[in-house]
Design a protein around this motif. Structure first.
Motif, mmCIF file in Angstrom:
data_model
loop_
_atom_site.group_PDB
_atom_site.id
_atom_site.type_symbol
_atom_site.label_atom_id
_atom_site.label_comp_id
_atom_site.label_asym_id
_atom_site.label_seq_id
_atom_site.Cartn_x
_atom_site.Cartn_y
_atom_site.Cartn_z
ATOM 1 N N ILE A 1 -0.900 -20.011 13.021
ATOM 2 C CA ILE A 1 -1.367 -19.654 11.686
ATOM 3 C C ILE A 1 -1.864 -18.213 11.676
ATOM 4 N N TYR A 2 -2.497 -17.799 12.840
ATOM 5 C CA TYR A 2 -2.980 -16.422 12.918
ATOM 6 C C TYR A 2 -1.824 -15.445 12.953
ATOM 7 N N MET B 1 -0.587 -15.032 9.447
ATOM 8 C CA MET B 1 -1.532 -14.249 8.665
ATOM 9 C C MET B 1 -1.492 -12.774 9.075
ATOM 10 N N ALA B 2 -1.410 -12.526 10.404
ATOM 11 C CA ALA B 2 -1.348 -11.143 10.880
ATOM 12 C C ALA B 2 -0.089 -10.461 10.363
ATOM 13 N N PHE C 1 -0.755 -9.501 6.736
ATOM 14 C CA PHE C 1 -1.638 -8.328 6.631
ATOM 15 C C PHE C 1 -0.891 -7.053 7.027
ATOM 16 N N ILE D 1 1.315 -5.934 4.266
ATOM 17 C CA ILE D 1 0.535 -5.278 3.198
ATOM 18 C C ILE D 1 0.254 -3.828 3.586
ATOM 19 N N LEU D 2 -0.165 -3.630 4.869
ATOM 20 C CA LEU D 2 -0.485 -2.270 5.318
ATOM 21 C C LEU D 2 0.752 -1.375 5.281
ATOM 22 N N PHE E 1 1.385 -0.439 1.701
ATOM 23 C CA PHE E 1 0.461 0.592 1.228
ATOM 24 C C PHE E 1 0.836 1.959 1.806
ATOM 25 N N TYR E 2 1.135 1.955 3.116
ATOM 26 C CA TYR E 2 1.499 3.219 3.759
ATOM 27 C C TYR E 2 2.726 3.821 3.074
ATOM 28 N N LEU F 1 1.929 5.180 -0.377
ATOM 29 C CA LEU F 1 1.080 6.364 -0.406
ATOM 30 C C LEU F 1 1.774 7.598 0.145
ATOM 31 N N THR F 2 2.700 7.427 1.098
ATOM 32 C CA THR F 2 3.275 8.613 1.730
ATOM 33 C C THR F 2 4.629 9.002 1.151
ATOM 34 N N ALA G 1 -0.336 -18.878 4.324
ATOM 35 C CA ALA G 1 -0.912 -19.159 5.641
ATOM 36 C C ALA G 1 -2.297 -19.787 5.512
ATOM 37 N N ILE G 2 -3.055 -19.397 4.476
ATOM 38 C CA ILE G 2 -4.388 -19.987 4.290
ATOM 39 C C ILE G 2 -4.272 -21.485 4.014
ATOM 40 N N LEU H 1 8.946 -10.561 -8.971
ATOM 41 C CA LEU H 1 10.321 -10.172 -9.292
ATOM 42 C C LEU H 1 10.390 -9.489 -10.653
#
Lengths: 118, 233
Positions: A2-3, A6-7, A10, A13-14, A17-18, A21-22, A46-47, A88
């Motif tokens: 599960i971790y 979840m990882a 995350f 998502i990062l 975002f990267y 932004l770039t 995952a939660i 979508l």
């Protein structure tokens, strides 16, 4: 397990975002947003996961009376189902705007759009 | 340079928040109260084998209506934005050669994909699947048709009619629930039947099929609007 899921979420998502932004290209930013969107969905699903349980569908293996002890949380799944479809729609909307912007200025570079800059 | 540094700093901050969330997360050992209620009451109250479907169509039916509305808005705005300022006289677009494989393959696959979409939304209360997924599958069949023939023209009137029909019927079924059952979008206006059969769970198969048609029509109209744009240099 599960971790791990979840990882992954995350991390997506990062990455999203990267990318948003770039990158200066509108289309690449849209792709980055969909990546972040997928990451959020993975984290929410995952939660809801619980070890040793099965999908929230009643059949011979999961009888109605034993359901509460045998199934994983159905609420995050219902939420994500909604989120995917809306994601979508939002992506299609962003693409339509990107097309219109390109039609007006002939470029997809976000740095060229200075109309609202102050 | 300074911009990139700020970006990385921001990402590091968000990453730290995510890491602390991840490392302090403890999975539940049993269902929370809401989920426990849904798990215990779906079979007796709603009669749907798929609990996720019961939540989406009946327990949180109003939210789903809102979601379908959001999707409708998105598709109409896509159509509006793309048609604004479009030149009246259609410039002749060059026909792109798409290849034998895609043309022949789409003839064989497109009907099967549509059929799968219908299967998925008709069985939404029994199997993993439902209106949204089925609608998306139908739209992917439309996408295949568009890829095989980029100049193909879908009738916007037909799509709009289908969409308004399914949307209106969805709301009408919901209002019917006010008079014949417990409240808006209650599925017990029809008998709930035996758990696990195709015709069971009251109005859920009907509502989810309408949602499937509506979502399929909305996605198809988005695809059609996007495909009818002219090539920009």
């Amino acid at each position: 397990m599960i971790y791990m899921a979840m990882a992954t979420g995350f991390l997506l998502i990062l990455i999203g975002f990267y990318g948003a932004l770039t990158n200066r290209n509108l289309l690449r930013m849209i792709v980055a947003f969909t990546l972040a969107n997928t990451g959020v969905n993975i984290v929410i699903v995952a939660i809801g996961y619980m070890h040793g349980r099965t999908a929230p569908i009643l059949d011979a293996a999961v009888t109605a009376s034993a359901a509460a002890a045998r199934i994983i949380d159905p609420v995050p799944q219902a939420l994500v189902l909604t989120a995917i479809v809306i994601g979508l729609g939002v992506t299609a909307l962003m693409l339509a705007y990107a097309y219109k912007l390109y039609e007006r200025k002939g470029t997809l570079d976000i740095a060229q759009y200075t109309d609202l800059k102050w | 340079m300074i911009k990139r540094f700020i970006t990385l700093l921001l990402l590091a901050g968000i990453g730290a928040i995510f890491a602390s969330l991840l490392f302090t997360y403890v999975p539940d050992s049993e269902l929370n109260r809401t989920a426990d209620y849904y798990a215990g009451h779906t079979a007796s109250d709603i009669g749907a084998a798929n609990i996720v479907t019961a939540i989406i169509v009946t327990y949180r039916g109003l939210d789903t209506l809102g979601e379908v509305t959001v999707l409708f808005l998105a598709s109409s705005i896509v159509g509006l934005v793309l048609s604004l300022g479009q030149k009246q006289h259609k410039t002749q677009r060059n026909r792109v050669a798409v290849g034998e494989l895609l043309t022949t393959g789409s003839r064989f696959l497109a009907p099967l994909i549509m059929l799968l979409g219908v299967y998925v939304f008709v069985n939404g209360h029994l199997t993993p699947g439902g209106g949204f997924q089925g609608g998306a599958i139908i739209a992917s069949g439309m996408l295949l048709l568009l890829l095989a023939d980029p100049l193909r023209h879908f009738s916007h009137t037909l799509i709009a009619t289908l969409e308004s029909f399914s949307g209106l019927s969805y709301v009408a079924l919901g209002v019917l629930g006010l008079f014949m059952a417990g409240g808006f979008l209650d599925n017990r206006i029809l008998p709930t039947g035996t758990l696990g059969e195709l015709i069971s769970a009251g109005a859920i198969p009907l509502i989810y099929s309408l949602i499937g048609l509506k979502v399929g029509a909305e996605f198809s109209s988005m695809l059609a609007s996007l495909s009818e744009t002219e090539d920009l240099k």
